[in-house]
Design a protein around this motif. Structure first.
Motif, PDB file in Angstrom:
ATOM      1  N   LEU A  22       0.825  -1.210   0.000  1.00  0.00           N
ATOM      2  CA  LEU A  22       0.000   0.000   0.000  1.00  0.00           C
ATOM      3  C   LEU A  22       0.860   1.260   0.000  1.00  0.00           C
ATOM      4  CD1 LEU A  22      -2.814  -0.939   2.555  1.00  0.00           C
ATOM      5  CD2 LEU A  22      -3.136  -0.429   0.134  1.00  0.00           C
ATOM      6  N   ASN A  23       1.989   1.184   0.661  1.00  0.00           N
ATOM      7  CA  ASN A  23       2.855   2.358   0.759  1.00  0.00           C
ATOM      8  C   ASN A  23       3.502   2.731  -0.569  1.00  0.00           C
ATOM      9  OD1 ASN A  23       2.406   2.974   3.461  1.00  0.00           O
ATOM     10  ND2 ASN A  23       3.962   1.530   4.173  1.00  0.00           N
ATOM     11  N   THR A  24       3.405   1.854  -1.572  1.00  0.00           N
ATOM     12  CA  THR A  24       3.922   2.195  -2.901  1.00  0.00           C
ATOM     13  C   THR A  24       2.883   2.935  -3.735  1.00  0.00           C
ATOM     14  OG1 THR A  24       3.193   0.139  -3.993  1.00  0.00           O
ATOM     15  CG2 THR A  24       5.329   0.095  -2.855  1.00  0.00           C
ATOM     16  N   LEU A  25       1.629   2.954  -3.279  1.00  0.00           N
ATOM     17  CA  LEU A  25       0.554   3.593  -4.033  1.00  0.00           C
ATOM     18  C   LEU A  25       0.448   5.061  -3.651  1.00  0.00           C
ATOM     19  CD1 LEU A  25      -2.144   0.776  -3.763  1.00  0.00           C
ATOM     20  CD2 LEU A  25      -0.568   1.216  -5.657  1.00  0.00           C
ATOM     21  N   LYS A  26       0.025   5.871  -4.600  1.00  0.00           N
ATOM     22  CA  LYS A  26      -0.030   7.318  -4.388  1.00  0.00           C
ATOM     23  C   LYS A  26      -1.457   7.850  -4.291  1.00  0.00           C
ATOM     24  CE  LYS A  26       4.494   7.782  -4.923  1.00  0.00           C
ATOM     25  NZ  LYS A  26       4.847   6.369  -5.141  1.00  0.00           N
ATOM     26  N   ASP A  27      -2.306   7.462  -5.237  1.00  0.00           N
ATOM     27  CA  ASP A  27      -3.646   8.043  -5.304  1.00  0.00           C
ATOM     28  C   ASP A  27      -4.585   7.336  -4.340  1.00  0.00           C
ATOM     29  OD1 ASP A  27      -5.617   9.837  -6.614  1.00  0.00           O
ATOM     30  OD2 ASP A  27      -6.535   7.934  -7.166  1.00  0.00           O
ATOM     31  N   MET A 188      -4.364  13.044   1.728  1.00  0.00           N
ATOM     32  CA  MET A 188      -3.520  14.240   1.769  1.00  0.00           C
ATOM     33  C   MET A 188      -2.862  14.489   0.415  1.00  0.00           C
ATOM     34  SD  MET A 188      -1.796  13.717   5.535  1.00  0.00           S
ATOM     35  CE  MET A 188      -0.655  15.081   5.318  1.00  0.00           C
ATOM     36  N   THR A 189      -2.450  13.410  -0.272  1.00  0.00           N
ATOM     37  CA  THR A 189      -1.846  13.564  -1.598  1.00  0.00           C
ATOM     38  C   THR A 189      -2.845  14.157  -2.576  1.00  0.00           C
ATOM     39  OG1 THR A 189      -0.354  11.695  -1.227  1.00  0.00           O
ATOM     40  CG2 THR A 189      -0.752  12.339  -3.519  1.00  0.00           C
ATOM     41  N   ARG A 190      -4.067  13.615  -2.583  1.00  0.00           N
ATOM     42  CA  ARG A 190      -5.105  14.137  -3.479  1.00  0.00           C
ATOM     43  C   ARG A 190      -5.413  15.598  -3.143  1.00  0.00           C
ATOM     44  NH1 ARG A 190      -9.756  11.789  -5.792  1.00  0.00           N
ATOM     45  NH2 ARG A 190      -8.464   9.980  -6.288  1.00  0.00           N
ATOM     46  N   ASP A 191      -5.518  15.903  -1.855  1.00  0.00           N
ATOM     47  CA  ASP A 191      -5.818  17.278  -1.450  1.00  0.00           C
ATOM     48  C   ASP A 191      -4.709  18.240  -1.873  1.00  0.00           C
ATOM     49  OD1 ASP A 191      -8.198  16.482  -0.366  1.00  0.00           O
ATOM     50  OD2 ASP A 191      -7.519  16.529   1.720  1.00  0.00           O
ATOM     51  N   THR A 192      -3.464  17.774  -1.788  1.00  0.00           N
ATOM     52  CA  THR A 192      -2.338  18.612  -2.210  1.00  0.00           C
ATOM     53  C   THR A 192      -2.425  18.906  -3.704  1.00  0.00           C
ATOM     54  OG1 THR A 192      -0.911  17.734  -0.466  1.00  0.00           O
ATOM     55  CG2 THR A 192       0.177  18.761  -2.361  1.00  0.00           C
ATOM     56  N   MET A 193      -2.758  17.879  -4.483  1.00  0.00           N
ATOM     57  CA  MET A 193      -2.929  18.072  -5.923  1.00  0.00           C
ATOM     58  C   MET A 193      -4.020  19.111  -6.201  1.00  0.00           C
ATOM     59  SD  MET A 193      -0.980  16.126  -7.868  1.00  0.00           S
ATOM     60  CE  MET A 193       0.027  14.646  -7.823  1.00  0.00           C
ATOM     61  N   GLY A 216      -8.481  13.552 -14.798  1.00  0.00           N
ATOM     62  CA  GLY A 216      -7.738  12.502 -14.106  1.00  0.00           C
ATOM     63  C   GLY A 216      -8.491  11.190 -14.082  1.00  0.00           C
ATOM     64  N   ALA A 217      -9.784  11.253 -13.759  1.00  0.00           N
ATOM     65  CA  ALA A 217     -10.588  10.030 -13.682  1.00  0.00           C
ATOM     66  C   ALA A 217     -10.815   9.423 -15.064  1.00  0.00           C
ATOM     67  CB  ALA A 217     -11.925  10.328 -13.009  1.00  0.00           C
ATOM     68  N   TYR A 218     -11.135  10.259 -16.063  1.00  0.00           N
ATOM     69  CA  TYR A 218     -11.286   9.733 -17.429  1.00  0.00           C
ATOM     70  C   TYR A 218     -10.016   8.995 -17.861  1.00  0.00           C
ATOM     71  CZ  TYR A 218     -15.136  13.182 -18.159  1.00  0.00           C
ATOM     72  OH  TYR A 218     -16.280  13.923 -18.085  1.00  0.00           O
ATOM     73  N   SER A 219      -8.882   9.638 -17.633  1.00  0.00           N
ATOM     74  CA  SER A 219      -7.613   9.068 -18.091  1.00  0.00           C
ATOM     75  C   SER A 219      -7.334   7.730 -17.418  1.00  0.00           C
ATOM     76  CB  SER A 219      -6.467  10.048 -17.816  1.00  0.00           C
ATOM     77  OG  SER A 219      -6.653  11.262 -18.513  1.00  0.00           O
ATOM     78  N   ASP A 242      -3.008   4.121 -11.002  1.00  0.00           N
ATOM     79  CA  ASP A 242      -2.830   4.932  -9.802  1.00  0.00           C
ATOM     80  C   ASP A 242      -2.061   6.207 -10.118  1.00  0.00           C
ATOM     81  OD1 ASP A 242      -2.192   5.762  -7.098  1.00  0.00           O
ATOM     82  OD2 ASP A 242      -0.322   4.637  -7.255  1.00  0.00           O
ATOM     83  N   MET A 243      -0.936   6.062 -10.789  1.00  0.00           N
ATOM     84  CA  MET A 243      -0.086   7.224 -11.062  1.00  0.00           C
ATOM     85  C   MET A 243      -0.638   8.097 -12.179  1.00  0.00           C
ATOM     86  SD  MET A 243       3.776   5.760 -10.577  1.00  0.00           S
ATOM     87  CE  MET A 243       3.587   4.443 -11.784  1.00  0.00           C
ATOM     88  N   LEU A 244      -1.261   7.472 -13.185  1.00  0.00           N
ATOM     89  CA  LEU A 244      -1.766   8.262 -14.309  1.00  0.00           C
ATOM     90  C   LEU A 244      -2.872   9.208 -13.867  1.00  0.00           C
ATOM     91  CD1 LEU A 244      -1.797   9.035 -17.242  1.00  0.00           C
ATOM     92  CD2 LEU A 244      -3.270   7.070 -17.723  1.00  0.00           C
ATOM     93  N   ARG A 245      -3.693   8.776 -12.941  1.00  0.00           N
ATOM     94  CA  ARG A 245      -4.759   9.672 -12.483  1.00  0.00           C
ATOM     95  C   ARG A 245      -4.166  10.965 -11.926  1.00  0.00           C
ATOM     96  NH1 ARG A 245     -10.346   8.243  -9.536  1.00  0.00           N
ATOM     97  NH2 ARG A 245     -11.064  10.367  -9.173  1.00  0.00           N
ATOM     98  N   LEU A 246      -3.132  10.846 -11.110  1.00  0.00           N
ATOM     99  CA  LEU A 246      -2.506  12.036 -10.540  1.00  0.00           C
ATOM    100  C   LEU A 246      -1.802  12.855 -11.616  1.00  0.00           C
ATOM    101  CD1 LEU A 246      -1.000  10.557  -7.253  1.00  0.00           C
ATOM    102  CD2 LEU A 246      -3.095  11.886  -7.512  1.00  0.00           C
ATOM    103  N   ALA A 247      -1.079  12.178 -12.499  1.00  0.00           N
ATOM    104  CA  ALA A 247      -0.353  12.896 -13.550  1.00  0.00           C
ATOM    105  C   ALA A 247      -1.311  13.644 -14.468  1.00  0.00           C
ATOM    106  CB  ALA A 247       0.500  11.911 -14.351  1.00  0.00           C
ATOM    107  N   ALA A 248      -2.420  13.005 -14.817  1.00  0.00           N
ATOM    108  CA  ALA A 248      -3.385  13.647 -15.710  1.00  0.00           C
ATOM    109  C   ALA A 248      -4.040  14.857 -15.053  1.00  0.00           C
ATOM    110  CB  ALA A 248      -4.447  12.640 -16.149  1.00  0.00           C
TER     111      ALA A 248
END
Length: 406
Positions: A22-27, A188-193, A216-219, A242-248
């Motif tokens: 879990l600690n490797t996941l971001k979103d 917290m990561t999502r809120d920071t974004m 982000g969600a579409y992507s 996981d990562m693409l949602r944040l990047a998008a």
């Protein structure tokens, strides 16, 4: 699915292994998906959902259901949006308020002495039959409740629904409490974004929080379908999604480098203004230059390439690694699969949202016209395989649009 109770040492070891993963996941959505999947596996639950605390209520945030949710558009249920008060009227509300784990053998056979009741509306709408239920507060080690996880219909080895066992009731909360810290980090990561994009919104009124949430969600969902069509491993899909949602969500972050005179201009740009605006792709990529993390590299791909076209007529074209050396755009085009898949997907997601949303210079296009435009540009502006994946998940696309309305 576990058919037999396991030894405590093995359980704790496996919980620690999952927490490490879990600690490797971001979103936060990827984290919720993993937490729910592991909790369901631990308890052999057919279904489950997670509610997160938000503004003094519980927001429905994630769901699994092996019986009901199958096929390309199963993800649409993830974007169902409603809140539940934190009080004793509902089972999840009571668990959040009291901090108690509730194990109910059959929700249709509550005695009536309980302060809470079971809401039958989902069962009545879908034909599903909820029986056993294990409702667990998601509590950090500091005692903060970040949400509630609800596991539904434990099954024995032959698939018969049964009550959750003492084994489940003891160890599932242990896992939930450990996972709560990771969930809180994801929030917290999502809120920071979103705060970063709020700053961008102050400069560019068109760049709203709802827009970046939708893109982000579409992507993420288009990528998942595209990757499944290609036969990719599910672990790889979950990690990249996981990562693409944040990047998008950060696709237009480079607009911070564009003059307010251009950004805040109502209506369409003049040719010289459009030429300046194209540099936001370079500025965005530069924010993630000289980094080694996988997420940052993906952010650079998306920021730099989300205006490229499949036929090579997009921008900014091929750029040197050292972006400080860029003096001119589109000196060498990038075509087809030479454009990173992350950028090809975000390109479609961004155009779709721009067309179907109102702008100061145009009304929102009707959905059928937008879809027709996307299909008509299959193989020219857009990667044909990305368009195909997009078309396979139209119910999910609509659900995202509904959830993140501007």
């Amino acid at each position: 699915m576990e058919c037999h109770d396991r030894q405590p040492y093995d359980i704790v070891r496996d919980i620690l292994k999952v927490i490490e993963e879990l600690n490797t996941l971001k979103d936060v959505d990827a984290i919720l998906d993993k937490v729910l999947a592991e909790a369901r596996d631990m308890t052999a639950a057919d279904a489950g959902s997670i509610y997160l605390v938000e503004s003094g209520t519980l927001r429905f945030s994630y769901v699994h259901n092996d019986t009901l949710f199958r096929g390309p558009d199963a993800s649409k249920h993830l974007y169902t949006d409603f809140t539940v008060p934190i009080d004793e009227s509902s089972i999840v509300g009571y668990a959040a308020m009291s901090g108690e784990t509730l194990a109910i053998p059959d929700v249709y056979e509550l005695s009536g002495a309980e302060p809470y009741s079971f809401n039958k509306s989902f069962d009545e709408e879908t034909g599903y039959r909820t029986r056993s239920m294990l409702t667990i507060p998601l509590k950090t080690f500091q005692g903060r409740i970040v949400g509630v996880m609800q596991l539904i219909n434990a099954k024995d080895c032959d698939g018969t629904v049964r009550p959750f066992t003492d084994y489940h009731i003891h160890y599932a909360p242990l896992f939930a409490n450990s996972a709560s810290v990771t969930i809180e980090r994801g929030i917290m990561t999502r809120d920071t974004m979103l705060r970063m994009m709020k700053m961008a919104e102050m400069r560019d009124p068109k760049e709203t929080g709802a827009h970046v949430q939708r893109v982000g969600a579409y992507s993420a969902e288009i990528y998942q379908q595209w990757a499944r069509n290609k036969g990719y491993d599910e672990f790889v899909i979950r990690r990249k999604k996981d990562m693409l949602r944040l990047a998008a969500m950060l696709h237009d972050v480079g607009k911070v480098g564009i003059s307010d005179v251009i950004l805040k201009k109502p209506g369409r740009f003049e040719p010289h203004e459009a030429a300046v605006m194209k540099w936001h792709s370079v500025y965005g990529a530069a924010l993630f230059a000289n980094t080694t993390s996988e997420l940052d590299m993906l952010c650079r791909e998306v920021a730099q390439g989300h205006h490229e076209r499949w036929d090579g007529n997009g921008y900014p074209g091929r750029l040197p690694d050292d972006l400080s050396q860029v003096r001119e755009l589109c000196t060498e085009c990038i075509v087809g699969e030479n454009i990173p898949i992350s950028a090809r997907i975000t390109a479609l997601a961004d155009v779709y949202d721009a067309l179907i949303s109102p702008r100061v210079y145009k009304p929102a296009w009707p959905e059928d016209k937008v879809v027709e435009e996307i299909v008509n540009n299959r193989g020219t502006q857009f990667d044909p395989d990305v368009v195909d994946a997009f078309m396979q998940i139209q119910d999910t696309i609509r659900a995202i649009r509904h959830k993140y309305q501007g």
